[in-house]
Write a protein that holds these residues in place. Structure first.
Motif, short mmCIF file in Angstrom:
data_model
loop_
_atom_site.label_atom_id
_atom_site.label_comp_id
_atom_site.label_asym_id
_atom_site.label_seq_id
_atom_site.Cartn_x
_atom_site.Cartn_y
_atom_site.Cartn_z
N ASP A 87 0.78 -1.30 0.01
CA ASP A 87 -0.05 -0.10 -0.22
C ASP A 87 1.01 1.24 -0.03
O ASP A 87 0.57 2.07 -0.88
CB ASP A 87 -1.06 -0.05 1.28
CG ASP A 87 -2.01 -1.05 1.13
OD1 ASP A 87 -2.14 -1.49 -0.15
OD2 ASP A 87 -2.61 -1.39 2.28
N ARG A 88 1.90 1.20 0.89
CA ARG A 88 2.93 2.41 0.82
C ARG A 88 3.43 2.54 -0.63
O ARG A 88 3.68 4.02 -0.93
CB ARG A 88 3.84 2.17 1.91
CG ARG A 88 3.40 2.58 3.14
CD ARG A 88 4.43 2.22 4.10
NE ARG A 88 4.73 0.82 4.63
CZ ARG A 88 5.71 0.31 5.24
NH1 ARG A 88 6.77 1.19 5.76
NH2 ARG A 88 5.93 -0.87 5.72
N LEU A 89 3.94 1.37 -1.28
CA LEU A 89 4.56 1.75 -2.63
C LEU A 89 3.30 2.38 -3.47
O LEU A 89 3.65 3.09 -4.23
CB LEU A 89 5.08 0.27 -3.33
CG LEU A 89 5.49 0.32 -4.55
CD1 LEU A 89 6.66 1.27 -4.64
CD2 LEU A 89 5.96 -1.03 -4.97
N PHE A 90 2.21 1.76 -3.43
CA PHE A 90 1.11 2.24 -4.43
C PHE A 90 0.99 3.64 -4.35
O PHE A 90 0.79 4.31 -5.28
CB PHE A 90 -0.12 1.40 -4.04
CG PHE A 90 -1.18 1.93 -5.07
CD1 PHE A 90 -1.33 1.85 -6.42
CD2 PHE A 90 -2.04 2.91 -4.60
CE1 PHE A 90 -2.32 2.11 -7.31
CE2 PHE A 90 -3.01 3.59 -5.25
CZ PHE A 90 -3.04 3.14 -6.67
N GLN A 91 0.74 4.16 -3.06
CA GLN A 91 0.46 5.48 -2.74
C GLN A 91 1.56 6.23 -3.12
O GLN A 91 1.51 7.48 -3.92
CB GLN A 91 0.15 5.71 -1.20
CG GLN A 91 -0.26 7.12 -0.92
CD GLN A 91 -1.81 7.36 -1.57
OE1 GLN A 91 -2.32 6.65 -2.12
NE2 GLN A 91 -1.85 8.84 -1.52
N LEU A 92 2.84 5.88 -3.02
CA LEU A 92 3.80 6.66 -3.33
C LEU A 92 4.11 6.69 -5.05
O LEU A 92 4.41 7.77 -5.78
CB LEU A 92 5.37 6.25 -2.76
CG LEU A 92 6.57 6.70 -3.34
CD1 LEU A 92 6.47 8.28 -2.91
CD2 LEU A 92 7.68 6.36 -2.50
N ALA A 103 4.50 17.28 -15.02
CA ALA A 103 5.80 17.78 -15.76
C ALA A 103 5.78 17.89 -17.03
O ALA A 103 6.68 18.73 -17.77
CB ALA A 103 6.95 16.93 -15.17
N GLY A 104 4.98 17.15 -17.80
CA GLY A 104 4.98 16.99 -19.34
C GLY A 104 4.73 15.73 -20.19
O GLY A 104 4.47 14.71 -19.25
N PRO A 105 4.61 15.69 -21.04
CA PRO A 105 4.25 14.52 -21.77
C PRO A 105 5.48 13.37 -21.39
O PRO A 105 6.58 13.55 -21.19
CB PRO A 105 4.57 14.36 -23.32
CG PRO A 105 5.41 16.00 -23.13
CD PRO A 105 5.09 16.55 -22.14
N CYS A 106 4.87 12.09 -21.60
CA CYS A 106 5.73 10.84 -21.00
C CYS A 106 5.00 9.42 -21.27
O CYS A 106 3.93 9.56 -21.88
CB CYS A 106 6.13 10.97 -19.58
SG CYS A 106 4.61 11.06 -18.40
N VAL A 107 5.50 8.56 -21.20
CA VAL A 107 4.94 7.23 -21.36
C VAL A 107 5.05 6.35 -20.03
O VAL A 107 6.26 6.41 -19.36
CB VAL A 107 5.61 6.25 -22.48
CG1 VAL A 107 4.86 5.01 -22.58
CG2 VAL A 107 5.51 7.13 -23.72
N ILE A 108 4.03 5.94 -19.51
CA ILE A 108 4.06 5.32 -18.22
C ILE A 108 3.36 3.73 -18.57
O ILE A 108 2.11 3.80 -18.91
CB ILE A 108 3.04 6.03 -17.23
CG1 ILE A 108 3.71 7.43 -17.01
CG2 ILE A 108 3.23 5.28 -15.90
CD1 ILE A 108 2.67 8.43 -16.29
N VAL A 109 4.11 2.83 -17.84
CA VAL A 109 3.40 1.31 -18.20
C VAL A 109 2.97 0.93 -16.87
O VAL A 109 3.74 1.07 -15.60
CB VAL A 109 4.87 0.69 -18.74
CG1 VAL A 109 4.14 -0.88 -18.75
CG2 VAL A 109 5.03 1.14 -20.13
N GLY A 110 1.82 0.24 -16.91
CA GLY A 110 1.12 -0.22 -15.58
C GLY A 110 0.89 0.39 -14.51
O GLY A 110 0.53 1.74 -14.50
N ARG A 111 1.01 -0.15 -13.11
CA ARG A 111 0.55 0.78 -12.13
C ARG A 111 -0.57 1.56 -11.89
O ARG A 111 -0.76 2.53 -11.45
CB ARG A 111 1.92 1.29 -11.60
CG ARG A 111 3.09 0.38 -11.61
CD ARG A 111 4.56 0.90 -11.73
NE ARG A 111 5.39 -0.06 -11.72
CZ ARG A 111 5.81 -0.75 -12.68
NH1 ARG A 111 5.11 -0.32 -14.02
NH2 ARG A 111 6.70 -1.83 -12.45
#
Length: 211
Positions: A87-92, A103-111
């Motif tokens: 849970d701590r990891l998910f929230q962080l 901050a701007g355009p990016c690509v984020i996988v999963g999570r």
């Protein structure tokens, strides 16, 4: 590109490789396991421990706090160490994902990035699937899974990702309603999928008036 691309993916469908190709194409930051490294640096927790907890469901306590939008209380609970590591990891990670998107355009996988950023105009969410044969072959060639164990390993990883997504979003993982685009990577290949997503993002930006 002005868009934040989020990629949810079945195990072995090529999500990380496709995400990297998209980030290179558009010259934007890429986030996948990189979020673990950032979380470890910011929190002081062991990266190895965080990797074990990554994309695994945690406790009902954090889920209740998130669904109730009680983020300040959740952050205090994290800081005090009262929540399980998952849970701590998910929230962080959720906080890092919001910061990356701001901050701007990016690509984020999963999570659960698609859900964390849901409703934002500059976000384009993708779900990647593939047939079992394609995914078993990638599990063996890309991740070193033993051929005789590949089918079971793929099923286990998908079950884990599905449970993680449902736990933290109360939504069904892979449901087309939750994404802008769903692609079968085994039908057009890794390169073809990357090209398709890139074109879809361009059309999305034109449709939403982004410049």
């Amino acid at each position: 590109m002005k868009t934040v691309i989020t990629i949810a993916r079945q195990y072995g469908s090529g999500g990380r490789e496709i995400g990297q190709k998209l980030a290179q194409r558009f010259s934007v930051p890429f986030y996948d396991r990189e979020l673990i490294a950032t979380a470890a640096k910011r929190s002081g927790w062991s990266r190895e421990i965080l990797e074990q907890a990554d994309e695994k469901a945690g406790s009902n306590l954090l889920y209740a706090m998130i669904m109730g939008n009680n983020y300040p209380y959740a952050e205090n609970a994290i800081a005090s160490g009262r929540l399980p590591i998952n849970d701590r990891l998910f929230q962080l990670q959720a906080k890092l994902i919001r910061e990356a998107a701001e901050a701007g355009p990016c690509v984020i996988v999963g999570r659960c990035a698609d859900d964390i950023l849901r409703g934002k105009k500059n976000v384009f969410s993708v779900f990647l699937r593939a047939d079992l044969t394609f995914r078993k072959e990638r599990a063996v060639t890309e991740y070193g899974v033993q051929p005789e164990s590949a089918a079971g390993w793929v099923a286990k990883q998908d079950k884990q990702r599905s449970g993680y997504y449902h736990f933290y979003t109360d939504e069904k993982w892979g449901d087309a309603e939750n994404y802008h685009l769903c692609v079968d990577t085994s039908s057009i290949g890794i390169s073809g999928t990357e090209q398709l997503i890139a074109r879809a993002v361009e059309l999305h930006e034109n449709q939403t008036g982004q410049e």
